[in-house]
Design an enzyme around this catalytic site. Structure first.
Site, PDB file in Angstrom:
ATOM      1  N   LYS A  27       5.412  -8.008  -5.193  1.00  0.00           N
ATOM      2  CA  LYS A  27       5.671  -7.769  -4.127  1.00  0.00           C
ATOM      3  C   LYS A  27       7.512  -7.156  -4.425  1.00  0.00           C
ATOM      4  O   LYS A  27       8.136  -6.549  -4.221  1.00  0.00           O
ATOM      5  CB  LYS A  27       6.281  -8.566  -2.932  1.00  0.00           C
ATOM      6  CG  LYS A  27       6.528  -7.916  -1.937  1.00  0.00           C
ATOM      7  CD  LYS A  27       6.932  -9.413  -0.591  1.00  0.00           C
ATOM      8  CE  LYS A  27       8.445  -9.919  -0.406  1.00  0.00           C
ATOM      9  NZ  LYS A  27       8.643 -10.733   0.598  1.00  0.00           N
ATOM     10  N   ASP A  54       4.343  -7.060   2.087  1.00  0.00           N
ATOM     11  CA  ASP A  54       5.529  -8.129   2.726  1.00  0.00           C
ATOM     12  C   ASP A  54       4.662  -8.894   3.980  1.00  0.00           C
ATOM     13  O   ASP A  54       3.532  -7.718   4.441  1.00  0.00           O
ATOM     14  CB  ASP A  54       7.090  -7.756   3.285  1.00  0.00           C
ATOM     15  CG  ASP A  54       6.206  -7.148   4.614  1.00  0.00           C
ATOM     16  OD1 ASP A  54       5.638  -6.603   5.073  1.00  0.00           O
ATOM     17  OD2 ASP A  54       7.461  -7.555   4.971  1.00  0.00           O
TER      18      ASP A  54
END
Ligand code: SF4
Length: 226
Positions: free
Chosen positions: A132, A151
């Site tokens: 991420k 996310d």
């Protein structure tokens, strides 16, 4: 709206439906950018590490003092750990986060000449950096689309919009890169994150105000036109 309006008869990941979702998101959030304040790739890396289990608003309150005290990876690598912990305390999990940002600073200084690397393989060698964070920095700062930031919002909305059946970030990202054109990978995440914050919130999504509503068949919709 086009023929994708009859979403119940359209395969959720069909080119037509995905294109309609992308069009609506772009229209709704034309200028959306990363919500974490940063002046360079290093600051964005640190801010993203700090944003785990924490809001971007909170991170933005913390980073000015942090970067004033330790403006470069070199300075952060040499910082005292208790001082770093104190500066990031309010972002939660502060001991781990302080250790990670200092570890990341040391790797950046020792292995990458003080600059955040520009490949996923290299950036993943920084402590506290998973895909991420890698995607955030490579995409939002360097403009390199190697994947899609997944996310909590992208995870929830991708599921609601039936773009994936998975619930974990890595398989969700794998599904998204298959169905999204690569030139939309970076912006798609920003748009979905904003949509997830403003409209498609976790508990009671505001479907009546949602521009994607005509395309959406989520089981937990709070209002439906079709
Ligand atoms: S219609 Fe509702 S559930 Fe579907 S994307 Fe919009 S806000 Fe989310």
């Amino acid at each position: 709206m086009g023929s994708a309006k009859k979403s119940k008869t359209v395969k959720p990941t069909s080119l037509e439906r995905v294109a309609a979702i992308l069009m609506e998101l772009r229209k709704a959030y034309p200028d959306v950018v990363c919500a974490l304040n940063h002046k360079n790739a290093w600051e964005l890396t640190v801010a993203t590490i700090l944003s785990a289990q924490c809001t971007d608003v909170r991170v933005n309150l913390v980073t000015p003092a942090l970067f004033k005290a330790f403006p470069t990876p070199k300075a952060m690598a040499a910082a005292s750990l208790p001082e770093l912990e104190e500066l990031v305390r309010t972002t939660g999990f502060f001991r781990n986060k302080a250790k990670n940002i200092q570890g990341a600073a040391r790797v950046v200084v020792e292995n990458f000449g003080g600059k955040v690397p520009q490949t996923m393989e290299e950036i993943l060698t920084l402590p506290g950096v998973a895909r991420k964070t890698g995607n955030v920095v490579l995409g939002s700062f360097y403009g390199i689309a190697v994947g899609v930031v997944v996310d909590t919002h992208v995870l929830r909305l991708s599921k609601r919009l039936e773009l994936t059946k998975h619930t974990q970030p890595i398989p969700v990202e794998r599904d998204l890169v298959k169905i999204l054109p690569q030139d939309r990978w970076i912006q798609f995440s920003h748009e979905l994150i904003h949509h997830g914050r403003a409209i498609c919130v976790a508990r009671k999504p505001r479907c009546v105000d949602c521009t994607l509503e005509y395309l959406c068949n989520a089981a937990d919709k709070t209002w439906s036109s079709h």
